[in-house]
Design an enzyme around this catalytic site. Structure first.
Site, PDB file in Angstrom:
ATOM      1  N   VAL A  15       0.837  -1.212   0.000  1.00 28.86           N
ATOM      2  CA  VAL A  15       0.000   0.000   0.000  1.00 28.86           C
ATOM      3  C   VAL A  15       0.870   1.259   0.000  1.00 28.86           C
ATOM      4  O   VAL A  15       0.608   2.207  -0.762  1.00 28.86           O
ATOM      5  CB  VAL A  15      -0.967   0.001   1.204  1.00 28.86           C
ATOM      6  N   VAL A 134     -11.636  -0.762   4.848  1.00 37.19           N
ATOM      7  CA  VAL A 134     -12.794  -1.621   4.562  1.00 37.19           C
ATOM      8  C   VAL A 134     -13.006  -1.701   3.059  1.00 37.19           C
ATOM      9  O   VAL A 134     -13.249  -0.691   2.400  1.00 37.19           O
ATOM     10  CB  VAL A 134     -14.075  -1.086   5.240  1.00 37.19           C
ATOM     11  N   GLY A 136     -11.026  -2.086   0.619  1.00 43.09           N
ATOM     12  CA  GLY A 136      -9.991  -1.494  -0.235  1.00 43.09           C
ATOM     13  C   GLY A 136     -10.453  -0.299  -1.046  1.00 43.09           C
ATOM     14  O   GLY A 136     -10.732   0.767  -0.502  1.00 43.09           O
ATOM     15  N   ILE A 138     -13.202   0.289  -2.676  1.00 41.50           N
ATOM     16  CA  ILE A 138     -14.630   0.666  -2.694  1.00 41.50           C
ATOM     17  C   ILE A 138     -14.850   1.791  -1.677  1.00 41.50           C
ATOM     18  O   ILE A 138     -14.508   1.621  -0.507  1.00 41.50           O
ATOM     19  CB  ILE A 138     -15.535  -0.539  -2.321  1.00 41.50           C
ATOM     20  N   GLY A 189       0.455 -15.926  -5.313  1.00 42.31           N
ATOM     21  CA  GLY A 189       0.530 -14.678  -4.549  1.00 42.31           C
ATOM     22  C   GLY A 189      -0.833 -14.065  -4.246  1.00 42.31           C
ATOM     23  O   GLY A 189      -0.923 -12.928  -3.787  1.00 42.31           O
ATOM     24  N   GLU A 192      -1.842 -15.139   1.336  1.00 37.88           N
ATOM     25  CA  GLU A 192      -0.636 -14.971   2.148  1.00 37.88           C
ATOM     26  C   GLU A 192      -0.042 -16.343   2.492  1.00 37.88           C
ATOM     27  O   GLU A 192      -0.764 -17.342   2.523  1.00 37.88           O
ATOM     28  CB  GLU A 192      -1.006 -14.295   3.485  1.00 37.88           C
ATOM     29  N   ASP A 203     -10.217 -11.279   9.030  1.00 34.99           N
ATOM     30  CA  ASP A 203     -10.081 -10.031   8.270  1.00 34.99           C
ATOM     31  C   ASP A 203     -11.469  -9.472   7.922  1.00 34.99           C
ATOM     32  O   ASP A 203     -11.735  -8.270   8.094  1.00 34.99           O
ATOM     33  CB  ASP A 203      -9.275 -10.318   6.992  1.00 34.99           C
ATOM     34  N   LYS A 207     -13.511  -5.866   9.251  1.00 35.95           N
ATOM     35  CA  LYS A 207     -14.193  -4.894   8.383  1.00 35.95           C
ATOM     36  C   LYS A 207     -15.670  -4.783   8.749  1.00 35.95           C
ATOM     37  O   LYS A 207     -16.250  -3.689   8.752  1.00 35.95           O
ATOM     38  CB  LYS A 207     -14.035  -5.315   6.920  1.00 35.95           C
TER      39      LYS A 207
HETATM   40  N1  LIG Z   1      -2.328  -5.024   0.715  1.00 42.17           N
HETATM   41  C1  LIG Z   1      -3.581  -4.679   0.535  1.00 42.17           C
HETATM   42  O1  LIG Z   1      -4.152  -4.909  -0.526  1.00 42.17           O
HETATM   43  C2  LIG Z   1      -4.358  -4.003   1.638  1.00 42.17           C
HETATM   44  C3  LIG Z   1      -5.697  -3.675   1.418  1.00 42.17           C
HETATM   45  C4  LIG Z   1      -6.393  -2.992   2.416  1.00 42.17           C
HETATM   46  C5  LIG Z   1      -5.768  -2.670   3.606  1.00 42.17           C
HETATM   47  N2  LIG Z   1      -4.473  -3.047   3.794  1.00 42.17           N
HETATM   48  C6  LIG Z   1      -3.830  -2.699   5.060  1.00 42.17           C
HETATM   49  O2  LIG Z   1      -2.778  -1.788   4.805  1.00 42.17           O
HETATM   50  C7  LIG Z   1      -1.749  -1.980   5.760  1.00 42.17           C
HETATM   51  C8  LIG Z   1      -0.439  -2.256   5.026  1.00 42.17           C
HETATM   52  O3  LIG Z   1      -0.602  -3.408   4.236  1.00 42.17           O
HETATM   53  P1  LIG Z   1       0.476  -3.859   3.149  1.00 42.17           P
HETATM   54  O4  LIG Z   1      -0.159  -4.932   2.370  1.00 42.17           O
HETATM   55  O5  LIG Z   1       1.035  -2.684   2.449  1.00 42.17           O
HETATM   56  O6  LIG Z   1       1.572  -4.521   4.099  1.00 42.17           O
HETATM   57  P2  LIG Z   1       3.075  -4.888   3.722  1.00 42.17           P
HETATM   58  O7  LIG Z   1       3.255  -5.006   2.263  1.00 42.17           O
HETATM   59  O8  LIG Z   1       3.439  -6.035   4.605  1.00 42.17           O
HETATM   60  O9  LIG Z   1       3.880  -3.600   4.207  1.00 42.17           O
HETATM   61  C9  LIG Z   1       4.050  -3.271   5.562  1.00 42.17           C
HETATM   62  C10 LIG Z   1       5.093  -2.174   5.653  1.00 42.17           C
HETATM   63  O10 LIG Z   1       5.246  -1.836   7.024  1.00 42.17           O
HETATM   64  C11 LIG Z   1       6.639  -1.849   7.347  1.00 42.17           C
HETATM   65  N3  LIG Z   1       6.780  -2.266   8.729  1.00 42.17           N
HETATM   66  C12 LIG Z   1       6.449  -3.452   9.277  1.00 42.17           C
HETATM   67  N4  LIG Z   1       6.727  -3.462  10.584  1.00 42.17           N
HETATM   68  C13 LIG Z   1       7.270  -2.255  10.861  1.00 42.17           C
HETATM   69  C14 LIG Z   1       7.779  -1.657  12.033  1.00 42.17           C
HETATM   70  N5  LIG Z   1       7.817  -2.309  13.190  1.00 42.17           N
HETATM   71  N6  LIG Z   1       8.248  -0.401  11.939  1.00 42.17           N
HETATM   72  C15 LIG Z   1       8.231   0.252  10.767  1.00 42.17           C
HETATM   73  N7  LIG Z   1       7.757  -0.253   9.621  1.00 42.17           N
HETATM   74  C16 LIG Z   1       7.297  -1.493   9.677  1.00 42.17           C
HETATM   75  C17 LIG Z   1       7.276  -2.841   6.401  1.00 42.17           C
HETATM   76  O11 LIG Z   1       8.642  -2.518   6.265  1.00 42.17           O
HETATM   77  P3  LIG Z   1       9.639  -3.322   5.289  1.00 42.17           P
HETATM   78  O12 LIG Z   1       9.082  -3.143   3.902  1.00 42.17           O
HETATM   79  O13 LIG Z   1      10.942  -2.644   5.445  1.00 42.17           O
HETATM   80  O14 LIG Z   1       9.620  -4.741   5.738  1.00 42.17           O
HETATM   81  C18 LIG Z   1       6.466  -2.597   5.129  1.00 42.17           C
HETATM   82  O15 LIG Z   1       7.022  -1.550   4.389  1.00 42.17           O
HETATM   83  C19 LIG Z   1      -2.227  -3.105   6.666  1.00 42.17           C
HETATM   84  O16 LIG Z   1      -2.864  -2.569   7.783  1.00 42.17           O
HETATM   85  C20 LIG Z   1      -3.221  -3.853   5.796  1.00 42.17           C
HETATM   86  O17 LIG Z   1      -4.196  -4.539   6.552  1.00 42.17           O
HETATM   87  C21 LIG Z   1      -3.747  -3.697   2.838  1.00 42.17           C
END
Ligand SMILES: NC(=O)c1ccc[n+]([C@@H]2O[C@H](COP(=O)([O-])OP(=O)(O)OC[C@H]3O[C@@H](n4cnc5c(N)ncnc54)[C@H](OP(=O)(O)O)[C@@H]3O)[C@@H](O)[C@H]2O)c1
Length: 430
Positions: A15, A134, A136, A138, A189, A192, A203, A207
C-alpha cells in the site's frame, strides 16, 4: 495554490509504495482537486535497502518510525504498517496526541481501537480517516458516512475478503478441493503464506465490525462478531449448492434486530438471483440498506496496490480540503453501546450437509431428528460418495431458528448413522 499538505508515510509495502506511485502519477489532478499539493516529507519502514519499485531518494528516510509523529514539518501521518497493536497503534496515538491528522488502511487496528482513537482525534480536533481499511478501493466508508448519512441503516453486509472469494470461485469453476485451491492461490501470490486471517474470516470480521459501528451509530464491537471461515467448505457443498440454485460465498452480515446487533461472518448459500452470487474472483461487494435511500450496492477491488492507494489518497484529499468530521459519522460520545444478539437467535433457512451410512432407514432417522428439533425440510438431495464410505446428503430447511437446527445437529452427532461432522451454512435470503 495554497500551502501543501505535508505527509509522512509509515510503511512502504504494497500500500505504501502504491501511495507514492499514485501521488506521483496524478500529482496535478490531485492538487487541483485538493486546492493544494499533497507532498511526502518523510518515509519510514524497516529495511532501508529494500527496492520498492519507487524512487524514495527525494524523501527523508527515517529509521525510527515512531519519530514521524513528532515532526513539526508533518501535517498528516499515514499509517500503512498494519497490525492491531504494536508500532502502528503507538504511532497513531502519538500522532493524534500531537494534533496531527491520521490516515490508515489498518482494519485490525480500527476494529480493536477505533472508538478510543476516534475519541482522541475529536479531543485533539484532528481527522482520523480509514477508507482503505474496509473493502480497499470501494468508497464504502464515505458512502455510509456522507452519502447515506441521513438514513437509518438496519443492515449492512457483503463479501469483504477477496482471498476467500477467489478461493470459493475457483473451487466452483474447477470443482477443486479447498486445500488445492488455497495452495495454488499461495503459489500465485493471491493468498498470504499464513492465510489464517483471511480464510478463518478474521479479516472480514474486522471490516464488518467497522461497518456496523458506522452504519448503526453503535460502539465498535469486534469481540461480538461470530466468525466462521471457509476451511470446512468442501467441493461437494459447492456442487450441492449449484444443484439447489445457490453459490457459496463468505458473507459478513451486521443487522439490528430489536434492541440488539447481530454480527456474523460465515460461509453462506447465496441464491443465484442475489447480486452477491455474481461477485466473482477477488472482488469485494458491500450492500447497505437505508430507510430512505433503499438498497445500495457497491462492488470493486477490495485489495491490491492501486485500489488501496486510491482510498488512502482520497482520505488525504479530504483532509487537504479541510473536510474532516467525526471518524464514525457522529461524535464518539453519541455512539451507543448496543448489546450483541444471542447466538442461536437468527431465523432463516439453512443448508445442512451430512455424510451418512449407506443403509436403509437412515433418511427416516434424519427426518425424525429434524422433526423433533422443530426443523422442517424444504429439499433434500443425495449426491456422491463421502470419504468415510458413506453417502452425502444435503438438506435445505424451511425458515427456522438457528437454535433448532443446532439441536438437530446435536442429535445427529450422537447417531451412529452420521459419519463425520455435519456442515451447516446459512442461506442468505435478503
Ligand atoms: N495489501 C492490501 O491490498 C491491503 C488492502 C487494504 C488494507 N491493507 C492494510 O494496509 C496496511 C499495510 O498493508 P500492506 O499490504 O502494504 O503490508 P506490507 O506489504 O506487509 O507492508 C508493511 C510495511 O510496514 C513496514 N513495517 C512493518 N513493521 C514495521 C515496524 N515495526 N516499523 C516500521 N515499519 C514497519 C514494512 O517494512 P519493510 O518493507 O521494510 O519490511 C512494510 O514496508 C495493513 O494494515 C493492511 O491490513 C492492505
Amino acid at each position: 495554490m495554497n500551502s501543501p499538505l505535508r505527509i509522512a508515510l509509515a510503511g512502504l509495502g504494497t500500500v505504501g509504495a502504491g501511495v507514492v506511485k499514485l501521488l506521483d502519477e496524478n500529482r496535478d489532478l490531485i492538487a487541483r482537486r485538493s486546492g493544494r499539493p499533497i507532498e511526502i516529507v518523510a518515509v519510514s519502514a524497516r529495511d532501508r535497502s529494500r527496492d520498492r519499485g519507487v524512487d524514495l531518494g527525494r524523501f527523508e528516510w527515517v529509521d525510527d518510525t515512531s519519530s514521524l509523529a513528532e515532526r513539526d514539518d508533518v501535517d498528516v501521518v499515514v499509517e500503512l504498517i498494519g497490525g492491531s497493536d504494536g508500532p502502528a497503534v503507538a504511532l497513531v496515538r502519538e500522532a493524534i496526541s500531537r494534533g496531527k491528522g491520521v490516515v490508515t488502511a489498518n482494519k485490525a487496528m480500527i476494529a480493536h481501537h477505533g472508538l478510543e482513537l476516534a475519541a482522541a482525534a475529536e479531543k485533539a480536533g484532528t481527522p482520523l480517516k480509514y477508507e482503505a481499511a474496509v473493502a480497499g478501493g470501494i468508497p464504502i466508508i464515505k458512502a455510509i458516512r456522507e452519502g447515506a448519512a441521513a438514513n437509518r441503516i438496519d443492515r449492512v453486509y457483503g463479501i469483504l475478503n477477496g482471498t476467500c472469494n477467489y478461493i470459493l470461485t475457483e473451487m466452483e469453476e474447477k470443482g477443486a478441493a479447498f486445500a488445492d485451491v488455497l495452495g495454488e492461490a499461495q503459489r500465485l501470490g493471491y493468498a498470504e503464506a499464513d492465510p489464517t486471517f483471511d480464510i478463518d474470516g478474521i479479516d472480514a470480521a474486522h471490516k464488518l465490525a467497522i461497518l456496523a459501528s458506522l452504519a448503526f451509530g453503535s460502539e465498535i464491537d469486534f469481540a461480538s462478531v461470530r466468525t466462521t471461515g471457509i476451511r470446512a467448505v468442501a467441493a461437494t457443498d459447492i456442487a450441492h449448492a449449484a444443484e439447489l440454485g445457490f453459490r457459496v460465498r463468505l458473507v459478513g452480515v451486521a443487522e439490528v434486530v430489536g434492541d440488539r446487533i447481530h454480527q456474523r461472518v460465515h460461509p453462506c448459500l447465496v441464491p443465484l438471483a442475489n447480486p452477491l452470487a455474481k461477485v466473482t474472483g477477488s472482488l469485494n461487494a458491500v450492500v447497505a440498506e437505508g430507510n430512505f435511500v433503499g438498497r445500495l450496492f457497491f462492488e470493486g477491488r477490495g485489495a491490491g496496490e492501486g485500489p488501496t492507494a486510491s482510498a488512502v489518497v482520497a482520505d488525504l484529499i479530504d483532509i487537504a480540503r479541510g473536510e474532516a468530521g467525526p471518524a464514525f459519522a457522529m461524535p464518539s460520545h453519541h455512539l451507543e453501546p448496543i448489546g450483541a444478539g444471542e447466538a442461536g437467535d437468527w431465523r432463516g433457512r439453512y443448508y445442512l450437509r451430512l455424510s451418512v451410512a449407506d443403509e436403509t432407514g437412515v433418511l427416516a432417522e434424519l427426518a425424525a431428528m429434524l422433526r423433533d428439533a422443530g426443523v422442517s425440510i424444504d429439499s433434500l438431495i443425495q449426491r456422491g460418495q463421502a470419504d468415510a464410505g458413506g453417502v452425502f446428503i444435503a438438506i435445505v430447511s424451511h425458515e427456522t431458528d438457528e437454535s433448532a437446527v443446532r439441536n438437530a445437529i446435536k442429535a445427529m452427532r450422537a447417531s451412529s448413522s452420521v459419519l463425520g461432522e455435519p456442515m451447516l451454512m446459512h442461506i442468505l435470503d435478503f
